[in-house]
Design an enzyme around this catalytic site. Structure first.
Site, PDB file in Angstrom:
ATOM      1  N   ASN A   1      40.264  42.082  46.781  1.00 34.89           N
ATOM      2  CA  ASN A   1      40.172  40.610  46.437  1.00 34.89           C
ATOM      3  C   ASN A   1      41.499  40.318  47.237  1.00 34.89           C
ATOM      4  O   ASN A   1      42.649  40.379  46.608  1.00 34.89           O
ATOM      5  CB  ASN A   1      39.951  39.956  45.000  1.00 34.89           C
ATOM      6  CG  ASN A   1      40.212  38.764  44.990  1.00 34.89           C
ATOM      7  OD1 ASN A   1      40.458  37.847  46.007  1.00 34.89           O
ATOM      8  ND2 ASN A   1      40.289  38.217  43.730  1.00 34.89           N
TER       9      ASN A   1
ATOM     10  N   GLU B   1      41.555  32.798  38.179  1.00 41.22           N
ATOM     11  CA  GLU B   1      42.262  31.739  38.833  1.00 41.22           C
ATOM     12  C   GLU B   1      41.360  30.638  39.481  1.00 41.22           C
ATOM     13  O   GLU B   1      41.839  29.471  39.391  1.00 41.22           O
ATOM     14  CB  GLU B   1      42.735  32.636  40.207  1.00 41.22           C
ATOM     15  CG  GLU B   1      44.022  33.412  39.955  1.00 41.22           C
ATOM     16  CD  GLU B   1      44.167  34.553  40.663  1.00 41.22           C
ATOM     17  OE1 GLU B   1      43.736  34.481  41.753  1.00 41.22           O
ATOM     18  OE2 GLU B   1      44.728  35.682  40.109  1.00 41.22           O
TER      19      GLU B   1
ATOM     20  N   GLY C   1      47.768  40.613  38.293  1.00 39.27           N
ATOM     21  CA  GLY C   1      49.130  40.590  39.054  1.00 39.27           C
ATOM     22  C   GLY C   1      50.080  40.759  38.154  1.00 39.27           C
ATOM     23  O   GLY C   1      51.215  40.230  38.532  1.00 39.27           O
TER      24      GLY C   1
ATOM     25  N   GLY D   1      46.135  42.845  44.314  1.00 40.29           N
ATOM     26  CA  GLY D   1      47.428  43.080  45.124  1.00 40.29           C
ATOM     27  C   GLY D   1      47.317  44.271  45.823  1.00 40.29           C
ATOM     28  O   GLY D   1      47.756  44.366  47.069  1.00 40.29           O
TER      29      GLY D   1
ATOM     30  N   HIS E   1      36.371  33.812  39.138  1.00 43.90           N
ATOM     31  CA  HIS E   1      37.832  34.577  38.763  1.00 43.90           C
ATOM     32  C   HIS E   1      38.328  33.620  37.841  1.00 43.90           C
ATOM     33  O   HIS E   1      38.188  32.433  38.074  1.00 43.90           O
ATOM     34  CB  HIS E   1      38.209  34.657  40.422  1.00 43.90           C
ATOM     35  CG  HIS E   1      39.443  35.598  40.062  1.00 43.90           C
ATOM     36  ND1 HIS E   1      40.717  35.273  39.704  1.00 43.90           N
ATOM     37  CD2 HIS E   1      39.463  37.152  40.501  1.00 43.90           C
ATOM     38  CE1 HIS E   1      41.607  36.067  39.777  1.00 43.90           C
ATOM     39  NE2 HIS E   1      40.660  37.083  40.268  1.00 43.90           N
TER      40      HIS E   1
ATOM     41  N   LYS F   1      42.591  37.470  47.725  1.00 43.13           N
ATOM     42  CA  LYS F   1      43.229  35.908  47.289  1.00 43.13           C
ATOM     43  C   LYS F   1      43.574  35.337  48.497  1.00 43.13           C
ATOM     44  O   LYS F   1      43.047  35.302  49.506  1.00 43.13           O
ATOM     45  CB  LYS F   1      44.175  36.342  46.215  1.00 43.13           C
ATOM     46  CG  LYS F   1      43.715  37.061  45.065  1.00 43.13           C
ATOM     47  CD  LYS F   1      44.485  37.044  43.809  1.00 43.13           C
ATOM     48  CE  LYS F   1      44.026  38.243  42.925  1.00 43.13           C
ATOM     49  NZ  LYS F   1      44.850  38.195  41.709  1.00 43.13           N
TER      50      LYS F   1
ATOM     51  N   SER G   1      45.382  44.491  37.743  1.00 44.88           N
ATOM     52  CA  SER G   1      46.544  45.654  38.272  1.00 44.88           C
ATOM     53  C   SER G   1      46.097  47.054  38.528  1.00 44.88           C
ATOM     54  O   SER G   1      46.975  47.934  38.014  1.00 44.88           O
ATOM     55  CB  SER G   1      47.757  45.739  37.095  1.00 44.88           C
ATOM     56  OG  SER G   1      48.401  44.281  37.083  1.00 44.88           O
TER      57      SER G   1
ATOM     58  N   GLU H   1      38.031  41.370  33.767  1.00 46.83           N
ATOM     59  CA  GLU H   1      39.905  41.199  34.208  1.00 46.83           C
ATOM     60  C   GLU H   1      40.195  40.370  33.177  1.00 46.83           C
ATOM     61  O   GLU H   1      40.455  39.074  33.083  1.00 46.83           O
ATOM     62  CB  GLU H   1      39.646  40.614  35.526  1.00 46.83           C
ATOM     63  CG  GLU H   1      38.881  40.998  36.675  1.00 46.83           C
ATOM     64  CD  GLU H   1      39.487  40.634  37.931  1.00 46.83           C
ATOM     65  OE1 GLU H   1      40.038  41.391  38.807  1.00 46.83           O
ATOM     66  OE2 GLU H   1      39.293  39.553  38.221  1.00 46.83           O
TER      67      GLU H   1
END
Ligand code: PGA
Length: 253
Positions: A14, A102, A176, A236, A100, A16, A214, A170
């Site tokens: 992902n 976010e 993150g 990430g 998600h 992002k 993570s 998640e």
């Protein structure tokens, strides 16, 4: 739709809101050169702005293209800024993230909106990867199971009757942050999610549950070795070719 018959565990990246034309191409070329990464169980959810670029770069490749969200409107029309499931299908998108954390946090996506997104994705042959997970305060007060069960209940009607359902657990506190849920926490929640889905959807549905939060080269193979985990969703570390390759090697073991 994602190919369910690879036998390997899923690795979905992902990106992002990251990337540029030149850096995307460099990253993709590094990944496509590696047969353990350029494989049917690996996918990348890229920003909408770069889906067209990815469609061209991924033509004829095994690595699957994904979107990070999809409109809850199905039909073309006056919905400024939106990208429909039909448009994603037109671009060769195989899966899309739905809900998600976010998106839930910054765009206030409701259960109704998420349910519509799920329905439109399935209608276009795109696998919705439904993201669930509790925040830090829920984990600290021990109500994580209820939070996740509530998130599943909110979209269960849109998942009912499907042959195949894919969820990503998640925990928001692990996204993150460098904090990863312990293997015990992952196993416990995956078992609960599977039981909850089986109860709601029945045993004829094939259920895949990914872990995200993570995931990196150094923890991926431990997480992927858990029988309760069907794959990982990687934020990430999917922006770095070396990290992402190593996560994929962990999935192929
Ligand atoms: P992270 O993100 O791997 O950077 O924690 C995971 C995600 O948000 O999907």
């Amino acid at each position: 739709m994602l190919n369910v018959a690879t036998g390997a565990k899923w690795v979905l990246g992902n990106w992002k809101m990251n990337g540029r034309l030149a850096s995307n191409q460099r990253l993709l070329e590094a990944l496509l050169a590696d047969p353990q990464v350029n494989a049917g169980h690996v996918g990348l959810a890229v920003p909408s702005a770069y889906l067209g670029q990815m469609t061209h770069l991924l033509a004829g490749q095994a690595l699957r293209l994904g979107a990070q969200c999809v409109s809850h409107f199905a039909d073309d029309g006056a919905y400024t800024g939106e990208v429909s499931a039909a448009m994603l299908a037109d671009l060769g998108v195989a899966f899309t993230l739905v809900g998600h954390s976010e998106r839930r946090q910054y765009f206030a996506e409701s259960d109704d909106s998420l349910s519509a997104q799920i329905r439109h994705a399935y209608a276009q042959g795109i696998m919705p990867v439904v993201c669930v997970g509790e925040g830090l305060s829920a984990r600290e007060t021990g109500v994580q199971d209820a939070v996740v069960a509530g998130q599943i209940a909110g979209v269960a009607a849109a998942l009912a009757g499907r042959d195949r359902v894919m969820l990503a657990y998640e925990p928001v506190w692990a996204i993150g942050t460098g904090l990863t849920a312990s293997l015990g926490q992952i196993v416990a929640m995956h078992e609960k999610i599977r039981a909850c889905l089986l109860e709601k959807l029945g045993s004829s549905c094939t259920i895949s549950i990914l872990y995200g939060g993570s995931v990196k080269a150094d923890n991926a193979s431990d997480i992927l070795s858990l029988s309760e985990v069907d794959g990982v969703l990687v934020g990430g570390a999917s922006l770095d070719a070396g990290q992402f390759k190593n996560v994929c090697y962990g999935a192929a073991k």
